[in-house]
Every structure is written in structure tokens, then in C-alpha cells.
Scaffold this active site. Structure first.
Site, PDB file in Angstrom:
ATOM      1  N   TYR A  35     -23.279 -20.397   5.272  1.00 24.93           N
ATOM      2  CA  TYR A  35     -23.171 -21.002   3.930  1.00 24.93           C
ATOM      3  C   TYR A  35     -22.128 -22.124   3.942  1.00 24.93           C
ATOM      4  O   TYR A  35     -22.410 -23.243   3.536  1.00 24.93           O
ATOM      5  CB  TYR A  35     -22.774 -19.905   2.942  1.00 24.93           C
ATOM      6  CG  TYR A  35     -22.708 -20.334   1.503  1.00 24.93           C
ATOM      7  CD1 TYR A  35     -23.869 -20.634   0.793  1.00 24.93           C
ATOM      8  CD2 TYR A  35     -21.492 -20.408   0.835  1.00 24.93           C
ATOM      9  CE1 TYR A  35     -23.801 -21.011  -0.549  1.00 24.93           C
ATOM     10  CE2 TYR A  35     -21.421 -20.777  -0.496  1.00 24.93           C
ATOM     11  CZ  TYR A  35     -22.573 -21.075  -1.189  1.00 24.93           C
ATOM     12  OH  TYR A  35     -22.509 -21.440  -2.518  1.00 24.93           O
ATOM     13  N   THR A  39     -31.774 -23.972   4.444  1.00 24.20           N
ATOM     14  CA  THR A  39     -31.885 -24.418   3.049  1.00 24.20           C
ATOM     15  C   THR A  39     -30.851 -25.504   2.760  1.00 24.20           C
ATOM     16  O   THR A  39     -31.156 -26.516   2.127  1.00 24.20           O
ATOM     17  CB  THR A  39     -31.690 -23.223   2.086  1.00 24.20           C
ATOM     18  OG1 THR A  39     -32.660 -22.239   2.415  1.00 24.20           O
ATOM     19  CG2 THR A  39     -31.836 -23.639   0.639  1.00 24.20           C
TER      20      THR A  39
END
Ligand code: UDP
Length: 314
Positions: free
Chosen positions: A147, A94
Site C-alpha cells: 500500500y 491497483t
């Protein structure tokens, strides 16, 4: 009227941003795959003729018929609970594929694009408070890396698209933010503590609670995002957005307990791996360039957030 695309639009920050942009008279296209976002966060907006929801995963290119003026790229699982474990690889995808797809969309539309980066790019910081020129101390193979490194790679992509493709970029590094439209089961400290206290469950401090965070109320953060997006083209960032008032997790737990008057007791659990011991933004750049600083003290923001959760999860 501007046409503005918000990725991650049904999430915590995204839904607050969509609401603000609609109130300002814009046309808003909200894009989300609803992995951590929730349609109910934008339920009040869906009757507006200026709001459209598109279910889409930004790891795939987005074909869109409208001419887009601005893109806020907020899509990404953002709480450690959401991005770790089996969703780790999707989180990196993402960050990276999502950034490429949205930068390409910005290029075709000659749109400005704002990237929601994060204080996680600083990792376990050796410099305190963190200024934008500190390059960070991230464990590239740890459980937070999907992340942290994903967001670092996205920053790199943004600056390369600015250098080589003339895309109008804006990069903000967002520090811990809280407020209405967080999910009760998100796993983040403020939502956990409030929901635990409201339900008279044990309040779970990880480690000894001496680690610090600096918490920004969501309305202040959204104001910073909008100011940054609409600032002069030459201001690309990265710029820290957060509230410099720093608290230990133990202090936060006491505040929540005393505000809610709960029967909950505080219990201690293991500190997760690579959990930063301290975090506080230096917001000099945002104050100088955007004339922005947070207005909401933690105590006031907690009252508003508790009121929200009383209506949704008590
Ligand atoms: N934390 C905690 N209890 C919880 C959830 C989080 O003590 O129920 C701690 C966590 O270990 C971290 C801090 O609170 O030190 C902030 O955690 P959060 O997940 O909200 O955000 P982070 O800043 O770690 O991304």
C-alpha cells in the site's frame, strides 16, 4: 453540469463523495470492482438519472463513451486488513496500473485528475507532525509496503504525467478518516471499536494503545477533496488532508466505551508489524491554499458514526 468519474465509488470515501457530487448537481460515473466497496453504499443514488455504476477493475484500461471533466482516483483497498495478506499484490497493481490507466483516461479527456494518496507515504515518521516536504520512512519490504510503496509510486506517476503529458493533476494525502458508510468488518480502529462495543464483544487494542492517530470526520474530508479538485490548476499538491487533533488509541477506546455504555471489556493484542507509533497532519498548506480545515471534533463525529452503525451492524 460536469461529468465526474469516481474510482472506488462504492467504498467508504467514494460513496460519500458520489453523494456529495450528485447533490451538487453533477453527472457521476461510479467505477468499482466491489472488492472492498459495497453496492449498498450507493443504493440511494442508483435511482438518480445523474448516477451510473460501472463494475470495473482499474488495473485494466477503461473504455468510456462519455467526455469526462474530472476524475477522482480513490480505488484501492485502504485498511491494513484489506490490503495485507493474499491481496497485497493486487493492492500494488491497483495503485500503479490503476494510476496509469486513469492518468491515460484523464489525458485523452483533458480532465483534471485527483489522486487519493495517504499519510502512509510518511511511514513511521521521524518528523511530527508530518508536513508535505517530509519524505517519509517507509519499510519497502514490510507487510504495509504494498500500500505505502504503491501509493508512493502513484504519486511519482502523477507528477511525471503532469511534467511530460501536461495532465492536470491534484494529489492529496489523506490521514485517518471515519464516518458513515465504513464497513463493520473493515478492520480499522474506529469501525472495530464501535462495532465491538455495540455487540458487547471485547474491544481489541493492538499493542499498549499508546500509539496515536488523528481522526478526520468524513464530511470534512470530502469538502477538502472537492476544494482541492476545483482549485487553481497551478496547485498540484501534495497536500495533507486530515484533522490535526491527535489521540492515543487507548483514549479512543475509552471514548467509544463511555459513549456506548457497553458491557465490553478492553483486551490487548499484539501490535501489527510496522504499525506507525504516531501520526498527525500539519495542515498549514491546506489552510493557506484551500481555506480548509476540519470542523467536526472527534466526539461529535463519533456520535454520528455510532448512530450509523446502530442502524447497520448492531
Ligand atoms: N488498532 C487497534 N485495534 C483495532 C484496530 C486497529 O488498536 O481493532 C490500532 C492499529 O494497530 C493502529 C491504529 O489502531 O495503531 C489505527 O489502525 P487502523 O487500521 O484504523 O489504521 P492505520 O492508521 O493503521 O492505517
Amino acid at each position: 453540469m460536469r461529468t465526474i468519474l469516481v474510482t472506488g465509488g462504492t467504498g467508504f470515501l467514494g460513496s460519500n463523495l458520489c453523494r456529495r457530487l450528485i447533490n451538487d448537481g453533477n453527472q457521476v460515473i461510479c467505477v468499482d470492482n466491489n472488492y472492498t466497496g459495497r453496492l449498498e453504499n450507493v443504493a440511494d443514488l442508483r435511482s438518480s438519472p445523474n448516477f451510473e455504476f460501472i463494475k470495473h477493475d482499474i488495473t485494466k484500461p477503461l473504455d468510456i463513451i462519455y467526455k469526462i471533466d474530472q476524475i477522482y482516483n480513490l480505488a484501492c483497498p485502504a485498511s491494513p486488513k484489506a490490503y495485507q495478506g493474499k491481496h497485497a499484490i493486487d493492492t500494488t497493481k491497483t495503485c500503479v496500473y490503476g494510476a496509469i490507466n486513469m492518468l491515460e483516461l484523464a489525458k485523452i479527456n483533458n480532465a483534471s485528475i485527483l489522486q487519493s494518496s495517504t499519510s502512509e507515504v510518511y511511514g513511521e515518521p521521524f518528523v511530527h507532525p508530518q508536513k508535505e516536504d517530509y519524505r517519509g520512512n517507509v519499510n519497502p519490504i514490510g507487510i504495509r509496503a504494498c500500500y505505502d510503496e504503491g501509493k508512493r509510486c502513484a504519486e511519482s506517476l502523477f507528477f511525471d504525467y503532469a511534467r511530460h503529458e501536461n495532465v492536470k493533476i491534484k494529489v492529496v494525502r489523506i490521514f485517518n478518516t471515519y464516518g458513515p458508510y465504513m464497513a463493520c468488518d473493515d478492520g480499522r480502529v474506529i469501525s472495530n471499536f464501535i462495532c465491538q462495543a455495540l455487540q458487547n464483544q471485547d474491544i481489541t487494542i493492538y499493542g499498549d494503545g499508546s500509539q496515536t492517530r488523528s481522526f478526520c470526520y468524513v464530511d470534512d474530508l470530502i469538502e477538502g477533496l472537492v476544494l482541492m479538485m476545483n482549485s487553481d490548476c497551478s496547485l498540484k499538491g501534495p497536500i495533507n488532508l486530515g484533522n490535526p487533533a491527535e489521540f492515543t488509541i487507548k483514549e479512543l477506546a475509552s471514548m467509544v466505551v463511555s459513549k456506548i455504555g457497553t458491557k465490553s471489556k478492553i483486551i490487548y493484542k499484539d501490535l501489527p508489524l510496522d504499525d506507525p507509533t504516531k501520526r498527525r497532519p500539519d495542515i498549514t498548506l491546506a489552510m493557506q491554499n484551500l481555506n480548509w480545515k476540519p470542523k467536526t471534533p472527534l466526539s461529535e463525529g463519533l456520535d454520528k458514526t455510532i448512530a450509523y452503525f446502530k442502524g447497520t451492524c448492531a
